[in-house]
Scaffold this active site. Sequence first.
Site, PDB file in Angstrom:
ATOM      1  CE  LYS A 207      35.424  99.346  64.135  1.00  0.00           C
ATOM      2  NZ  LYS A 207      36.210 100.437  63.777  1.00  0.00           N
ATOM      3  CD  GLU A 213      37.349  89.045  52.241  1.00  0.00           C
ATOM      4  OE1 GLU A 213      36.478  89.668  52.888  1.00  0.00           O
ATOM      5  OE2 GLU A 213      37.823  89.813  51.121  1.00  0.00           O
ATOM      6  N   GLY A 268      40.029  99.449  62.404  1.00  0.00           N
ATOM      7  CA  GLY A 268      40.622  98.123  62.065  1.00  0.00           C
ATOM      8  C   GLY A 268      42.140  98.169  62.155  1.00  0.00           C
ATOM      9  NE  ARG A 269      43.581 102.984  58.236  1.00  0.00           N
ATOM     10  CZ  ARG A 269      42.315 103.241  58.067  1.00  0.00           C
ATOM     11  NH1 ARG A 269      41.607 102.065  57.899  1.00  0.00           N
ATOM     12  NH2 ARG A 269      41.882 104.264  57.718  1.00  0.00           N
ATOM     13  CD  GLU A 354      41.949  99.943  54.868  1.00  0.00           C
ATOM     14  OE1 GLU A 354      41.600  99.233  54.152  1.00  0.00           O
ATOM     15  OE2 GLU A 354      42.320  99.629  56.029  1.00  0.00           O
ATOM     16  CG  HIS A 385      71.579  89.390  48.084  1.00  0.00           C
ATOM     17  ND1 HIS A 385      72.956  89.303  47.650  1.00  0.00           N
ATOM     18  CD2 HIS A 385      71.760  89.931  49.372  1.00  0.00           C
ATOM     19  CE1 HIS A 385      73.674  89.467  48.456  1.00  0.00           C
ATOM     20  NE2 HIS A 385      73.131  89.617  49.570  1.00  0.00           N
ATOM     21  CE  LYS A 513      34.844  95.454  52.691  1.00  0.00           C
ATOM     22  NZ  LYS A 513      34.397  96.137  53.935  1.00  0.00           N
TER      23      LYS A 513
HETATM   24  C1  G6Q Z   1      41.120  98.460  58.611  1.00  0.00           C
HETATM   25  C2  G6Q Z   1      40.164  98.316  57.729  1.00  0.00           C
HETATM   26  C3  G6Q Z   1      39.891  96.900  57.158  1.00  0.00           C
HETATM   27  C4  G6Q Z   1      39.087  95.771  58.063  1.00  0.00           C
HETATM   28  C5  G6Q Z   1      38.856  94.474  57.436  1.00  0.00           C
HETATM   29  C6  G6Q Z   1      38.066  93.607  58.466  1.00  0.00           C
HETATM   30  O1  G6Q Z   1      41.212  99.523  59.085  1.00  0.00           O
HETATM   31  O2  G6Q Z   1      38.675  98.972  58.409  1.00  0.00           O
HETATM   32  O3  G6Q Z   1      41.006  96.360  56.832  1.00  0.00           O
HETATM   33  O4  G6Q Z   1      39.992  95.698  59.377  1.00  0.00           O
HETATM   34  O5  G6Q Z   1      37.972  94.756  56.503  1.00  0.00           O
HETATM   35  O6  G6Q Z   1      37.082  94.040  58.929  1.00  0.00           O
HETATM   36  P1  G6Q Z   1      36.282  93.437  60.239  1.00  0.00           P
HETATM   37  O7  G6Q Z   1      37.334  93.386  61.197  1.00  0.00           O
HETATM   38  O8  G6Q Z   1      34.942  94.204  60.330  1.00  0.00           O
HETATM   39  O9  G6Q Z   1      35.952  91.894  59.793  1.00  0.00           O
END
Ligand code: G6Q
Length: 551
Positions: A207, A213, A268-269, A354, A385, A513
């Site tokens: 996003k 990463e 994001g989520r 989150e 199990h 971060k």
């Molecule tokens: C989700 C968070 C988080 C996000 C990641 C990746 O709700 O905001 O998990 O999706 O940090 O972010 P980018 O899509 O910006 O790389």
Amino acid sequence: MDYFFSKTLAYKNLCKHYTEIKDIPMRDMFLQDKDRFKKFSIKLGPILFDYSKNRITQKTIKLLLELADEACLKEKINGMFSGEIINTTEKRRVMHWALRSPENEQIVIDGTDWSKEIHSVLKRIERFVGDVRSGTWKGFTGKKITDVVNLGIGGSDLGPKMVVRALDFLASDDLKVHFVSNVDPAHLNKTIKHLSPETTLFIISSKSFTTQETMENAKRARTWIVEKFGDDRCVERHFVAISTNKEGVINFGIDPKNMFEFWDFVGGRYSLWSAIGTSIALSIGFDNFKELLKGAHMVDNHFKNADFKENIPVIMGLLDVWYVNFFGAKSIAILPYSQCLEEFPNHLQQLIMESNGKRITTDGREVDFHTSPVVWGRVGTDGQHSFYQLLHQGTQIIPCDFIGFVKNPYNTEDQHDIFMANFFAQTRALMQGKDEKEVLDELKKNSKDAQKINNILPHKIFPGNRPSNSILIDELNPFTLGALIALYEHRVFVQGCIWNINSFDQWGVELGKRLAKDIIDKLNKDVMCEVYDSSTNGLINYYNKTKRGER
Ligand code: G6Q
């Protein structure tokens, strides 16, 4: 409105009600009311939600619904669906629901018809997916793409990965979809080890297009591709981007024609329904992706319109509040009886924790009550199990969600019956337990040795009265999976409304971060690091020294 959950009248009433109900065994409730299942279950299309194995009476539901009213839940739901800026700390609307609205439903906000914007991106994705799957889209040397690697993390990974794995039985044999999220170099290396650069397409899903990463993995993937062809022009055929950040995408060297956009009103989520779901569409085809959206849309309508008594996400969210704030539950277990839903607990961990793992209300006050429970789980029967021992005889109350399907996508009926018998047995065993008399009778049948019986007796007692929801779905398909995910999304919203916290920001991930960015400058230096606490300094110095080969 001066709303504070623990100061409401409904909260007070629920506290009182809790003392009346806390010692009543559910097994007695079932004995006393033959219609309990009927009274406490809701049917929504292909989904049956049975919440009768919970420590509730009709009075509990009445009081919980009063709490919902006091929290202005209805108004808050309407607020989300009318595009109000309910993510106040980030000053954003919350409109993931709009991504699954049909094309003919206008969503006009501030003069923009978002339905048009959303469907125009969907059409581009449809074309792209068609081209890749048919082989019209070719790699730099003219070969058909056989492997897609989604580079993304958090919300740009967990949702699509979960769906792709769940619906694997619909996936094309000619196109494999992989997911790389971790900045641990092993993740990318292990994934591309058996792939050919000529037939691999990378989707950079981010996003922000700044996530460390993802950007590190993207850079390394780019090097892998460019080194193979020795020509920068190959990037165009092997990379596409999904982002809200056009400038970042261009700076990376990706032509905007190979970018699929989404918008900051999609968290994001909550983004698997957006262009972030391109990997899903590539795996199962665009028509199936549309079915996923349709299933979620059905649940959006249900959440918006159904009376709260018949509203699955509302009841789910209120039950969470009941257990967390009155019974003191610290965690909930997600137990899919479906190997296909292997990744579902992982997705829900992020979605729930989150969103609601917070301690400040939307009006800036610190809570004096608990918010999100810890979410964990694993597919049945593997979990049986492993950790079910604790669910049955441990000291904590852990509400469980059992999720299963009447039909198995792999059509092995007999074995599926065995599987589902375990689902039903576990929910019954947790509820019913086995009391002292039942254990004693059983032991006496097999032994006459009173001493032996007395010794083993307490170990064999199951206290029961352990709550669970059962979600039984006709079959696993894109439509039902979309619906299932949306049920949980709205459940999270309900929790957030009752606790009055913003479910859509995530400031808690920032601190670590930032520190990591700071610490990277301290690695591989000859000078001793002394700026942090002795533990962090000690770890960094040990790492640097050991890397240099010093003791
Ligand atoms: C989700 C968070 C988080 C996000 C990641 C990746 O709700 O905001 O998990 O999706 O940090 O972010 P980018 O899509 O910006 O790389």
